[in-house]
Design a protein around this motif. Structure first.
Motif, short mmCIF file in Angstrom:
data_model
loop_
_atom_site.label_atom_id
_atom_site.label_comp_id
_atom_site.label_asym_id
_atom_site.label_seq_id
_atom_site.Cartn_x
_atom_site.Cartn_y
_atom_site.Cartn_z
N GLY A 24 73.57 23.48 23.85
CA GLY A 24 73.63 22.31 22.96
C GLY A 24 72.24 21.98 22.43
N CYS A 25 71.25 22.04 23.32
CA CYS A 25 69.86 21.81 22.91
C CYS A 25 69.42 22.95 21.99
N GLU A 26 69.85 24.15 22.33
CA GLU A 26 69.45 25.32 21.53
C GLU A 26 70.09 25.29 20.14
N LEU A 27 71.35 24.83 20.08
CA LEU A 27 72.01 24.70 18.78
C LEU A 27 71.31 23.63 17.94
N ALA A 28 70.96 22.51 18.57
CA ALA A 28 70.25 21.45 17.84
C ALA A 28 68.92 21.98 17.30
N MET A 29 68.28 22.86 18.08
CA MET A 29 67.00 23.43 17.63
C MET A 29 67.17 24.47 16.52
N ASP A 31 57.97 22.88 31.67
CA ASP A 31 58.52 21.79 32.48
C ASP A 31 60.05 21.76 32.33
N MET A 32 60.52 21.83 31.10
CA MET A 32 61.97 21.73 30.88
C MET A 32 62.73 22.93 31.43
N VAL A 33 62.26 24.15 31.16
CA VAL A 33 63.05 25.31 31.60
C VAL A 33 62.91 25.57 33.10
N LEU A 34 61.75 25.23 33.68
CA LEU A 34 61.57 25.53 35.11
C LEU A 34 62.15 24.45 36.02
N THR A 35 62.26 23.22 35.54
CA THR A 35 62.86 22.17 36.38
C THR A 35 64.28 21.83 35.95
N GLN A 71 62.32 30.52 23.51
CA GLN A 71 61.44 30.84 22.38
C GLN A 71 61.28 29.64 21.44
N ARG A 72 62.42 29.08 20.96
CA ARG A 72 62.31 27.99 19.98
C ARG A 72 61.72 26.72 20.57
N LEU A 73 62.10 26.42 21.82
CA LEU A 73 61.56 25.20 22.44
C LEU A 73 60.04 25.32 22.57
N THR A 74 59.59 26.49 23.01
CA THR A 74 58.15 26.69 23.19
C THR A 74 57.41 26.58 21.87
N LYS A 75 57.99 27.17 20.82
CA LYS A 75 57.32 27.08 19.52
C LYS A 75 57.34 25.66 18.98
N SER A 76 58.38 24.89 19.32
CA SER A 76 58.45 23.51 18.80
C SER A 76 57.57 22.56 19.58
N VAL A 77 57.57 22.66 20.91
CA VAL A 77 56.92 21.61 21.70
C VAL A 77 55.73 22.12 22.49
N GLY A 78 55.49 23.43 22.48
CA GLY A 78 54.34 23.97 23.21
C GLY A 78 54.71 24.35 24.64
N LYS A 79 53.79 25.06 25.26
CA LYS A 79 54.05 25.64 26.58
C LYS A 79 54.27 24.59 27.67
N LEU A 100 68.80 31.78 32.51
CA LEU A 100 67.78 31.20 31.63
C LEU A 100 68.44 30.92 30.28
N PRO A 101 67.79 30.18 29.40
CA PRO A 101 68.40 29.93 28.09
C PRO A 101 68.71 31.26 27.39
N GLY A 102 69.87 31.32 26.72
CA GLY A 102 70.27 32.57 26.09
C GLY A 102 70.50 32.45 24.60
N MET A 103 70.34 31.24 24.07
CA MET A 103 70.54 31.03 22.63
C MET A 103 69.23 30.63 21.96
N GLY A 104 68.12 31.14 22.51
CA GLY A 104 66.84 30.93 21.85
C GLY A 104 65.96 29.85 22.47
N GLY A 105 66.44 29.18 23.52
CA GLY A 105 65.70 28.05 24.08
C GLY A 105 64.30 28.38 24.55
#
Ligand code: CAA
Length: 258
Positions: A110-115, A158-162, A145-153, A138-143
């Motif tokens: 859902g987060c990945e689709l929004a992104m 923090d989001m993917v590891l916790t 990659q896209r999350l990192t490019k949008s919000v930084g490492k 792990l995220p399979g719809m681009g999370g």
């Protein structure tokens, strides 16, 4: 019937509207929903009468992720053979601008689709997260990659590891959300944004989108690292062992496709 369809597709003026419609499953994105969303979006993209897409969920959930029940008993080779989630890539290739309206849960897929949308309007109830780690994946719809490019490492790690959920205000601060508004204004704001974009020249809007997305393309160095990791990963497959053994033994390989 329309009531059972996983999405409700309609048009208002030059805005094509796609509403996720699996309220009992919090809009979990199963294969049928994926196909319905992407097919509707592809049709809007090609329709000269449509200048923007508005993607909506419900008040409680934009989407609570890919459908876990549909995936849970699959194995790696089935997922690979089906190239699970590949169809979402077609959505990201569209040139028409996509506005997402997020209220409630936007988790995992859902987060990945929004992104995948171009402009993200969020109500204050929106909660974003990539909880896949809690499921052993792990995220399979681009999370990742896209999350990192949008919000930084820092925030992405923090989001993917916790797997923690991020409230709308923090999501807006970190640059995930384009506009944060009161819940009661979320749909109207998203409609207004979509109508504004749809009111411009469609080719100009498409070229603006294309230009901004171009800033996200993977540089060669990262692409090469990714390739090397996948290469390493294949050394856990039976076919790698067989292929290389067959070469050394000067015989044709007998693939088991595992
Ligand atoms: N897949 C399948 N079904 C889901 C679902 C999902 N992702 N999310 C919710 N549902 C279902 C629930 O199983 C439940 O069904 P039943 O009524 O048949 O039991 C129904 O929707 C309502 O959910 P809850 O009773 O759990 O509602 P809640 O308000 O107590 O909790 C929630 C809400 C915190 C969002 C919780 O539903 C939840 O944690 N969902 C899963 C979130 C998640 O892990 N998402 C990631 C999925 S994996 C993924 O997306 C991979 C990828 O990278 C693409």
């Amino acid at each position: 019937t329309a009531a059972e369809s996983p999405v409700i597709v309609s048009r208002e003026g030059r805005v094509g509207r796609i509403r996720l419609n699996r309220p009992k499953a919090l809009n979990a994105l199963d294969a049928a929903t994926m196909e319905a969303v992407v097919a509707a979006a592809v049709a809007f993209d090609a329709d000269p009468e449509v200048g923007a897409i508005l993607l909506l969920g419900s008040e409680k959930a934009f989407a609570a992720g890919a459908d876990i029940k549909e995936m849970k008993d699959k194995d790696g080779s089935e997922m690979y053979a089906a190239d699970w989630f590949r169809r979402w890539e077609d959505l990201t290739r569209l040139r028409i601008p996509i506005v997402a309206c997020v209220q409630g849960y936007a988790l995992g897929g859902g987060c990945e689709l929004a992104m995948m949308a171009d402009v993200l309007v969020a109500g204050r109830s929106a909660k974003f997260g990539q909880p896949e780690i809690t499921l052993g994946v792990l995220p399979g719809m681009g999370g990742s990659q896209r999350l990192t490019k949008s919000v930084g490492k820092a925030k992405a790690m923090d989001m993917v590891l916790t797997g923690r959920m991020v409230e709308a205000e923090e999501a807006e601060r970190m640059g995930l959300v384009s506009r944060l508004v009161a819940d009661e204004d979320a749909v109207a704001t998203a409609e207004e944004v979509a109508a504004t974009i749809a009111g411009f020249s469609k080719p100009a809007a498409m070229m603006n989108k294309e230009a901004v997305l171009n800033a996200f393309e993977t540089p060669l160095t990262q692409g090469l690292v990714f390739e090397r990791r996948v290469f390493h990963g294949l050394f856990s497959s039976a076919d790698q062992a067989e292929g290389m053994a067959a070469f050394a033994e000067k015989r044709p390989a007998e693939w088991t496709h595992r």
